[in-house]
Design a protein around this motif. Structure first.
Motif, short mmCIF file in Angstrom:
data_model
loop_
_atom_site.label_atom_id
_atom_site.label_comp_id
_atom_site.label_asym_id
_atom_site.label_seq_id
_atom_site.Cartn_x
_atom_site.Cartn_y
_atom_site.Cartn_z
N GLN A 1 0.83 -1.21 0.00
CA GLN A 1 0.00 0.00 0.00
C GLN A 1 0.87 1.26 0.00
N GLN A 2 1.95 1.24 0.80
CA GLN A 2 2.83 2.40 0.87
C GLN A 2 3.52 2.64 -0.46
N GLN A 3 3.93 1.53 -1.13
CA GLN A 3 4.57 1.67 -2.44
C GLN A 3 3.60 2.24 -3.46
N ALA A 4 2.34 1.75 -3.43
CA ALA A 4 1.33 2.25 -4.38
C ALA A 4 1.06 3.73 -4.13
N GLN A 5 0.95 4.11 -2.85
CA GLN A 5 0.72 5.51 -2.47
C GLN A 5 1.87 6.40 -2.96
N PHE A 6 3.10 5.90 -2.76
CA PHE A 6 4.29 6.64 -3.18
C PHE A 6 4.30 6.81 -4.70
N GLU A 7 3.99 5.72 -5.43
CA GLU A 7 4.03 5.78 -6.89
C GLU A 7 2.95 6.71 -7.44
N ARG A 8 1.74 6.67 -6.81
CA ARG A 8 0.66 7.59 -7.25
C ARG A 8 1.10 9.04 -7.06
N GLN A 9 1.70 9.31 -5.90
CA GLN A 9 2.12 10.69 -5.65
C GLN A 9 3.24 11.11 -6.61
N GLN A 10 4.18 10.19 -6.88
CA GLN A 10 5.26 10.51 -7.81
C GLN A 10 4.73 10.83 -9.21
N ALA A 11 3.71 10.06 -9.63
CA ALA A 11 3.10 10.31 -10.95
C ALA A 11 2.42 11.68 -10.97
N MET A 12 1.71 12.00 -9.87
CA MET A 12 1.03 13.30 -9.77
C MET A 12 2.06 14.44 -9.78
N LEU A 13 3.16 14.28 -9.00
CA LEU A 13 4.20 15.31 -8.94
C LEU A 13 4.85 15.51 -10.31
N ALA A 14 5.09 14.40 -10.99
CA ALA A 14 5.71 14.49 -12.33
C ALA A 14 4.79 15.26 -13.29
N LYS A 15 3.49 15.02 -13.18
CA LYS A 15 2.51 15.70 -14.05
C LYS A 15 2.49 17.20 -13.76
N GLU A 16 2.47 17.53 -12.46
CA GLU A 16 2.44 18.95 -12.06
C GLU A 16 3.73 19.66 -12.48
N LEU A 17 4.87 19.00 -12.26
CA LEU A 17 6.15 19.63 -12.63
C LEU A 17 6.27 19.82 -14.14
N LYS A 18 5.68 18.87 -14.88
CA LYS A 18 5.69 18.99 -16.35
C LYS A 18 4.89 20.22 -16.79
N PHE A 19 3.71 20.43 -16.14
CA PHE A 19 2.88 21.60 -16.44
C PHE A 19 3.64 22.89 -16.13
N ILE A 20 4.27 22.91 -14.92
CA ILE A 20 5.01 24.12 -14.51
C ILE A 20 6.13 24.42 -15.48
N GLU A 21 6.88 23.37 -15.86
CA GLU A 21 8.02 23.54 -16.77
C GLU A 21 7.55 24.04 -18.14
N ARG A 22 6.38 23.52 -18.55
CA ARG A 22 5.88 23.86 -19.89
C ARG A 22 5.37 25.30 -19.98
N PHE A 23 4.70 25.76 -18.89
CA PHE A 23 4.01 27.07 -18.98
C PHE A 23 4.65 28.18 -18.14
#
Length: 540
Positions: free
Chosen positions: A256-278
């Motif tokens: 469960q902790q690994q899944a939680q960590f991976e979900r958050q990492q995916a969300m962070l990567a998405k947000e950082l990609k948006f920030i970097e792009r715009f």
């Protein structure tokens, strides 16, 4: 009853506990688990007052009596095993000592003038002794020692003549007879045969006080504890259940902790990609700033701390002939004592024989005969064609050169092997980093056992003869060995007091009893089902 309140403890540069809490309540039976070196013994020593936390406190209710058993039993000599066990029985042992002193004084003609006072005091002490159940004490002490497999002769003999393993049983007996409010048992299952283990299980199940214990025997833990406290990474984590429940729950929590960590990492990567792009576009400045602030406030999840579990895969061993070892009409004895009289046994390829029998029945002797470490008095022992044997015994650990390091020992045995493969082998058996530079004389019992196995298994034999291979091994290393041996395609003959090991690996049972030698097809669990007992010494 006993509480750890926000304790922190540092040992040299290593943090053992960091602001962590746990409790041992009345009547609870708790297993304390965690990798070696995480602080299990330190926790015991903080309860007994031998050590203190750096911060926080260990709170113990007033007038709670505590009995602590550990592997360091100290010197014992000059008394019988019964007297040594009775001496640990709390206030009654002090009263018994005074009673014995007064009895001696009453027989001393030089004390005739004091006789009235001595007799009066004897009456008072005798009444107190009776009130404390002193007259039943010796009977109870003998019952405990019998449960721990002592013969009547051993009970009466000077405890100083006993081996280290038997002295540990005496030290354990002292605590059991004491029946304190809280019992702290650090590896009580070490050095016990199956019969003693099962007796101890029943004793501890009936014990009404609080119990905190460590053990490298998972079956023993499963049958006794109802709660697990895990030490890992400076924290104490409590699980309500036995060891099997703890293993399942811990694996689920990690997943469960690994899944939680991976979900958050995916969300962070998405947000950082948006920030970097715009980030360079004025039209998106507000959105970019909003997301940056959001990311700054997010509590980051950590990936689960994964324990480094040793794993070992056997390289394929050469195939042996069908008959691996044949014993015909074997006689063997020591002095006047006959161990075997006309033993016949054939061990065939891929069979995995576990040898069962009480202490002194001849289990190790059989393995020595097969390994040619001793010769029969009569009869023959023949090892088959193309058999390459690996023999593990407790004696093998004593033969390590104390001045050589772990890595030098491997190099000495395999001069043709390259350093990379030897380091990989050392890592498989738990020697990583600077551990390979340890001298053999400073290794613990478990480390010596792992090194001897590494030396034996690098160039794999096709016939393994193993005498108590799991002694000194922790739960994780034991599990690694079971998994490796389960995949091993050779033949095995072994002795073990670990029921999990027996059940996982045997497909034949050789039972040694006073009535004779019995052979059973099927493994240890089939043997238990057919005979109705878990060990030969438990026959009704």
């Amino acid at each position: 009853m006993i509480r750890f309140e926000n304790i922190s403890k540092q040992n040299s540069h290593r943090i053992l506990f960091l602001e962590t809490s746990a409790a041992l309540n009345r009547g609870e039976k708790v297993g304390l688990v965690g990798p070696n070196g995480t602080g299990k013994t330190t926790l015991f020593r903080m309860i007994t007052g031998e050590e203190s936390p750096d911060t926080g406190q260990v709170a113990i209710e007033k007038q709670v009596s505590i009995g602590y058993f550990n592997q360091d039993v100290g010197e014992m000599s000059g008394r019988s095993a019964v007297a040594e066990v009775m001496d640990g029985a709390g206030p009654v042992s002090t009263v018994a000592a005074e009673l014995a002193s007064l009895e001696a004084a009453m027989c001393d003609p030089d004390r005739a003038d004091d006789m009235d006072a001595i007799i009066e005091r004897y009456g008072e002490v005798q009444a107190r002794f009776e009130e404390l159940g002193g007259y039943e004490l010796e009977g109870r002490a003998r019952e405990v020692l019998a449960g721990l497999s002592f013969s009547q002769e051993m009970m009466e003999a000077d405890v100083g003549a006993l081996s280290g393993g038997w002295k540990m049983r005496v030290a354990l007996g002292r605590i059991l007879l004491m029946r304190p409010d809280a019992m702290l048992l650090d590896e009580p299952s070490n050095h016990l045969d199956i019969e003693s283990l099962i007796w101890l299980e029943e004793f501890l199940k009936g014990y009404e006080g609080a119990l905190l214990m460590t053990s490298h025997d998972r079956e023993f833990l499963n049958r006794i504890v109802t709660k697990i406290v895990e030490i890992d990474g400076g924290s104490l984590t409590t699980y309500s259940g036995d060891y099997a429940f703890y293993e399942r729950q811990r694996a689920l929590n990690e997943k469960q902790q690994q899944a939680q960590f991976e979900r958050q990492q995916a969300m962070l990567a998405k947000e950082l990609k948006f920030i970097e792009r715009f980030k360079a576009r004025a039209s998106h400045a507000a959105q970019v700033q909003s997301r940056v602030k959001k990311l700054d406030k997010i509590e980051r999840f950590e990936p689960p701390r994964r324990r480094q579990i040793v794993s070992f895969d056997f390289p394929p061993a050469p195939r042996s002939g069908e008959d691996v070892a044949v014993l015909k009409n074997v006689h063997k004895g020591y002095g006047q004592r006959a161990i075997y009289q006309g033993l016949d046994l054939i061990i065939r390829r891929k069979e995995r024989w576990c040898v069962m029998g009480v202490n002194g029945a001849g289990k190790s002797t059989l393995l020595k005969l097969v390994a040619r470490a001793t010769e029969p008095d009569a009869g023959t022992v023949a090892v088959g064609a193309s058999v390459r044997m690996g023999y593990f015994s407790q004696h093998a650990m004593e033969l390590l050169d104390g001045e050589r390091t772990v890595f030098e020992s491997l190099e000495d045995s395999f001069p043709q092997a390259n350093q990379g493969s030897l380091r990989a082998l050392a890592g498989c058996f738990g020697f990583s980093g600077d551990d390979v530079e340890k001298k053999c004389r400073v290794l613990s019992g478990g480390e010596k056992a792992r090194l001897v196995m590494a030396l034996m298994l690098f160039n794999p034999p096709n016939f393994l003869v193993l005498d108590e291979p799991t002694n000194h091994l922790d739960l994780d290393t034991k599990q690694m060995l079971i998994m490796a041996l389960a995949a091993y395609e050779g033949t095995m003959l072994f002795v073990s007091h670990d029921r999990h090991f027996l059940a996982a690996l045997s497909n034949r049972v050789l039972e040694l009893t006073p009535e004779g030698v019995h052979q059973y097809s099927g493994g240890y669990m089939e043997y238990v089902a057919r005979t109705g007992h878990e060990a030969p010494g438990l026959r009704s």
